[in-house]
Design a protein around this motif. Sequence first.
Motif, PDB file in Angstrom:
ATOM      1  N   ILE A  52       2.586  19.873 -40.307  1.00 52.66           N
ATOM      2  CA  ILE A  52       4.018  19.735 -40.403  1.00 52.66           C
ATOM      3  C   ILE A  52       4.431  21.124 -41.115  1.00 52.66           C
ATOM      4  O   ILE A  52       5.490  21.538 -40.549  1.00 52.66           O
ATOM      5  N   LEU A  53       3.691  21.760 -41.870  1.00 53.77           N
ATOM      6  CA  LEU A  53       4.207  23.063 -42.352  1.00 53.77           C
ATOM      7  C   LEU A  53       4.390  24.132 -41.324  1.00 53.77           C
ATOM      8  O   LEU A  53       5.028  25.054 -41.236  1.00 53.77           O
ATOM      9  N   ARG A  54       3.206  23.862 -40.518  1.00 51.12           N
ATOM     10  CA  ARG A  54       3.032  24.913 -39.382  1.00 51.12           C
ATOM     11  C   ARG A  54       4.597  24.584 -38.320  1.00 51.12           C
ATOM     12  O   ARG A  54       5.143  25.618 -38.058  1.00 51.12           O
ATOM     13  N   LEU A  55       4.920  23.344 -38.065  1.00 49.75           N
ATOM     14  CA  LEU A  55       6.156  23.219 -37.471  1.00 49.75           C
ATOM     15  C   LEU A  55       7.258  23.786 -38.175  1.00 49.75           C
ATOM     16  O   LEU A  55       8.246  24.356 -37.466  1.00 49.75           O
ATOM     17  N   GLU A  56       7.323  23.720 -39.521  1.00 46.38           N
ATOM     18  CA  GLU A  56       8.619  24.134 -40.262  1.00 46.38           C
ATOM     19  C   GLU A  56       8.508  25.719 -40.021  1.00 46.38           C
ATOM     20  O   GLU A  56       9.618  26.137 -40.344  1.00 46.38           O
ATOM     21  N   ASN A  57       7.565  26.272 -39.850  1.00 47.84           N
ATOM     22  CA  ASN A  57       7.500  27.658 -39.636  1.00 47.84           C
ATOM     23  C   ASN A  57       7.469  28.078 -38.189  1.00 47.84           C
ATOM     24  O   ASN A  57       7.414  29.149 -37.856  1.00 47.84           O
ATOM     25  N   THR A  58       7.749  27.372 -37.368  1.00 48.32           N
ATOM     26  CA  THR A  58       7.782  27.398 -35.712  1.00 48.32           C
ATOM     27  C   THR A  58       9.530  27.520 -35.497  1.00 48.32           C
ATOM     28  O   THR A  58       9.932  26.373 -35.570  1.00 48.32           O
ATOM     29  N   PRO A  59       9.871  28.507 -34.800  1.00 44.89           N
ATOM     30  CA  PRO A  59      11.101  28.584 -34.497  1.00 44.89           C
ATOM     31  C   PRO A  59      11.636  27.346 -33.681  1.00 44.89           C
ATOM     32  O   PRO A  59      10.829  26.898 -32.822  1.00 44.89           O
ATOM     33  N   GLU A  60      12.764  26.807 -33.757  1.00 42.17           N
ATOM     34  CA  GLU A  60      13.257  25.656 -33.005  1.00 42.17           C
ATOM     35  C   GLU A  60      13.634  26.257 -31.518  1.00 42.17           C
ATOM     36  O   GLU A  60      13.475  27.231 -31.319  1.00 42.17           O
ATOM     37  N   ASP A  61      13.413  25.162 -30.642  1.00 38.60           N
ATOM     38  CA  ASP A  61      13.771  25.331 -29.166  1.00 38.60           C
ATOM     39  C   ASP A  61      13.025  26.321 -28.550  1.00 38.60           C
ATOM     40  O   ASP A  61      13.297  27.429 -28.112  1.00 38.60           O
ATOM     41  N   GLY A  62      11.523  25.960 -28.402  1.00 33.83           N
ATOM     42  CA  GLY A  62      10.730  26.696 -27.739  1.00 33.83           C
ATOM     43  C   GLY A  62       9.872  27.670 -28.534  1.00 33.83           C
ATOM     44  O   GLY A  62       9.083  28.366 -27.930  1.00 33.83           O
ATOM     45  N   GLY A  63       9.790  27.508 -29.904  1.00 33.33           N
ATOM     46  CA  GLY A  63       9.019  28.505 -30.587  1.00 33.33           C
ATOM     47  C   GLY A  63       7.526  28.162 -30.496  1.00 33.33           C
ATOM     48  O   GLY A  63       7.219  27.071 -30.061  1.00 33.33           O
ATOM     49  N   SER A  76      -4.154  33.244 -25.925  1.00 32.54           N
ATOM     50  CA  SER A  76      -5.107  32.055 -25.671  1.00 32.54           C
ATOM     51  C   SER A  76      -4.538  30.883 -25.897  1.00 32.54           C
ATOM     52  O   SER A  76      -4.229  30.528 -27.058  1.00 32.54           O
ATOM     53  N   PHE A  77      -4.266  29.858 -24.872  1.00 26.83           N
ATOM     54  CA  PHE A  77      -3.625  28.485 -25.121  1.00 26.83           C
ATOM     55  C   PHE A  77      -2.242  28.735 -25.871  1.00 26.83           C
ATOM     56  O   PHE A  77      -2.205  28.084 -26.919  1.00 26.83           O
ATOM     57  N   SER A  78      -1.596  29.608 -25.423  1.00 25.88           N
ATOM     58  CA  SER A  78      -0.099  29.957 -26.513  1.00 25.88           C
ATOM     59  C   SER A  78       0.507  28.752 -26.530  1.00 25.88           C
ATOM     60  O   SER A  78       1.614  29.038 -27.341  1.00 25.88           O
ATOM     61  N   ASP A  79       0.629  27.730 -25.719  1.00 27.62           N
ATOM     62  CA  ASP A  79       1.619  26.757 -25.704  1.00 27.62           C
ATOM     63  C   ASP A  79       1.163  25.712 -26.695  1.00 27.62           C
ATOM     64  O   ASP A  79       2.117  24.979 -27.348  1.00 27.62           O
ATOM     65  N   VAL A  80       0.042  25.710 -27.204  1.00 29.72           N
ATOM     66  CA  VAL A  80      -0.541  24.424 -28.238  1.00 29.72           C
ATOM     67  C   VAL A  80       0.083  24.757 -29.536  1.00 29.72           C
ATOM     68  O   VAL A  80       0.440  25.960 -29.942  1.00 29.72           O
ATOM     69  N   TYR A  81       0.709  23.899 -30.237  1.00 28.63           N
ATOM     70  CA  TYR A  81       1.401  23.819 -31.398  1.00 28.63           C
ATOM     71  C   TYR A  81       2.662  24.472 -31.274  1.00 28.63           C
ATOM     72  O   TYR A  81       3.460  24.516 -32.088  1.00 28.63           O
ATOM     73  N   GLY A  82       3.175  24.687 -29.969  1.00 31.01           N
ATOM     74  CA  GLY A  82       4.422  25.061 -29.658  1.00 31.01           C
ATOM     75  C   GLY A  82       5.566  23.782 -29.652  1.00 31.01           C
ATOM     76  O   GLY A  82       5.317  22.686 -29.350  1.00 31.01           O
ATOM     77  N   ARG A  83       6.763  24.213 -29.563  1.00 32.73           N
ATOM     78  CA  ARG A  83       7.965  23.309 -29.534  1.00 32.73           C
ATOM     79  C   ARG A  83       8.419  23.309 -28.071  1.00 32.73           C
ATOM     80  O   ARG A  83       8.608  24.517 -27.391  1.00 32.73           O
ATOM     81  N   LEU A  84       8.889  22.218 -27.351  1.00 32.93           N
ATOM     82  CA  LEU A  84       9.714  22.182 -26.116  1.00 32.93           C
ATOM     83  C   LEU A  84      10.794  23.076 -26.443  1.00 32.93           C
ATOM     84  O   LEU A  84      11.487  23.072 -27.302  1.00 32.93           O
ATOM     85  N   TYR A  85      11.207  23.535 -25.094  1.00 34.14           N
ATOM     86  CA  TYR A  85      12.284  24.169 -24.915  1.00 34.14           C
ATOM     87  C   TYR A  85      13.698  23.032 -24.915  1.00 34.14           C
ATOM     88  O   TYR A  85      13.327  22.159 -23.804  1.00 34.14           O
ATOM     89  N   GLY A 116       5.595  19.814 -29.465  1.00 30.79           N
ATOM     90  CA  GLY A 116       6.609  19.716 -30.692  1.00 30.79           C
ATOM     91  C   GLY A 116       7.711  19.385 -30.219  1.00 30.79           C
ATOM     92  O   GLY A 116       8.322  20.068 -29.165  1.00 30.79           O
ATOM     93  N   HIS A 117       8.572  18.592 -30.827  1.00 38.81           N
ATOM     94  CA  HIS A 117      10.106  18.339 -30.541  1.00 38.81           C
ATOM     95  C   HIS A 117      10.642  19.368 -30.902  1.00 38.81           C
ATOM     96  O   HIS A 117      10.423  20.564 -31.535  1.00 38.81           O
ATOM     97  N   PRO A 118      11.867  19.867 -30.016  1.00 34.99           N
ATOM     98  CA  PRO A 118      12.548  21.182 -29.967  1.00 34.99           C
ATOM     99  C   PRO A 118      12.867  21.405 -31.554  1.00 34.99           C
ATOM    100  O   PRO A 118      13.111  22.714 -31.808  1.00 34.99           O
ATOM    101  N   VAL A 119      13.512  20.436 -32.231  1.00 34.81           N
ATOM    102  CA  VAL A 119      13.914  20.783 -33.536  1.00 34.81           C
ATOM    103  C   VAL A 119      13.618  19.989 -34.410  1.00 34.81           C
ATOM    104  O   VAL A 119      13.551  20.091 -35.696  1.00 34.81           O
ATOM    105  N   GLN A 120      12.901  18.873 -34.354  1.00 37.23           N
ATOM    106  CA  GLN A 120      12.488  18.091 -35.561  1.00 37.23           C
ATOM    107  C   GLN A 120      10.975  18.213 -35.768  1.00 37.23           C
ATOM    108  O   GLN A 120      10.170  18.890 -34.697  1.00 37.23           O
ATOM    109  N   ASN A 121      10.328  18.158 -36.822  1.00 39.78           N
ATOM    110  CA  ASN A 121       9.233  18.656 -37.374  1.00 39.78           C
ATOM    111  C   ASN A 121       8.047  17.420 -37.098  1.00 39.78           C
ATOM    112  O   ASN A 121       7.512  16.888 -38.109  1.00 39.78           O
TER     113      ASN A 121
END
Length: 348
Positions: free
Chosen positions: A230-241, A263-272, A293-298
């Motif tokens: 959850i902390l990782r998602l909180e630090n992942t920019p919204e909308d494609g981060g 390497s595997f740059s999409d994992v743990y990322g948010r959808l656009y 990951g949801h675009p804006v929710q954690n």
Amino acid sequence: MRAIDFFCGGGGMTNGLIQAGINVVAGVDLDPEAKETYEANNAPACFINADITKLPLDYFEKEFCVHPDDDEMIFVGCSPCQFYSIIRSSKEKSRKTKDLLLYFEKFVEYYRPGYVLVENVPGIMSNRESILNDFLQKLEQLGYGNRENGRCVYDVVNMKNYGIPQNRRRFSLIATRLDRQVHLPEHEEHIMTVREAIGDNKVFPYILAGEKDANLIRFHSAKKLSELNILRLENTPEDGGTRLAYKDNKDLLQKCYIGHDNSFSDVYGRLYWDRPSPTITTKFLSISNGRFGHPVQNRGLSIREGATLQSFPVNYEFKTKSLIVAARLIGNAVPPMFARKIGEVINE
């Protein structure tokens, strides 16, 4: 038109054909956990829990009065495709599924239905061990034509071109032994986005990771996440981060990605929001298995969000309380909207 859906799973292909006005007689699948979901949403289609490699060829003749050479019968063969997938997995574990299309072929040869449909991963066209060429040769021998005469068409298509808000490349085939030409569905002009599909907060209200929805029709339930994720998602920019946002934070960066930014740059990322989603796999609930990951929710995607991105109707009920089972039925499915378009091609 009537159809039998081999390897039917939770009923994505069946449901789309029903939407196109085709009477699906039965679906066959080895997974007993698919039965209740399949039959609840696709009545009066009957779910046959069976191993196709052991099912007698005359089974449908005896149980459903399906006769050989029925011009109005469709056989669908969307066999499991792990062996041909580009996703890293044990090929030895999936090897037993490699030749399932040839078992389907035996039923095609016995009944010679008017139409044959196949959907699979793109790798079935390129894998050196693929049995596709053998299958195509058998179809031609049985009178289903070939690409030259237009009675057998196939290609790798992307679901985003058919009104489905998802980048999902699949091999698709339509063949007929009737005196007519067939074609794959025409492309839609508009590319649907994640925002258009799941961005309405009234339909998909805000939920927390791990929040469960007791309503199995709505099933807006998301997988629980650890405090660290959850902390990782909180630090992942919204909308494609992506996780690159915290690549210099040793407390957040996964050890396996230290020094491997690409390497595997999409994992743990948010959808656009304003693009189609990535391919919805059976692991779409997990942010560690792709850009889920949801675009804006954690949190990751919910069951209903994944189903919607796969184009399942909003009232499609997944008859299980297990998120893992529901995600498997969704991720393995043929998007119903694409199946409907194939059915409409046959009905032209």
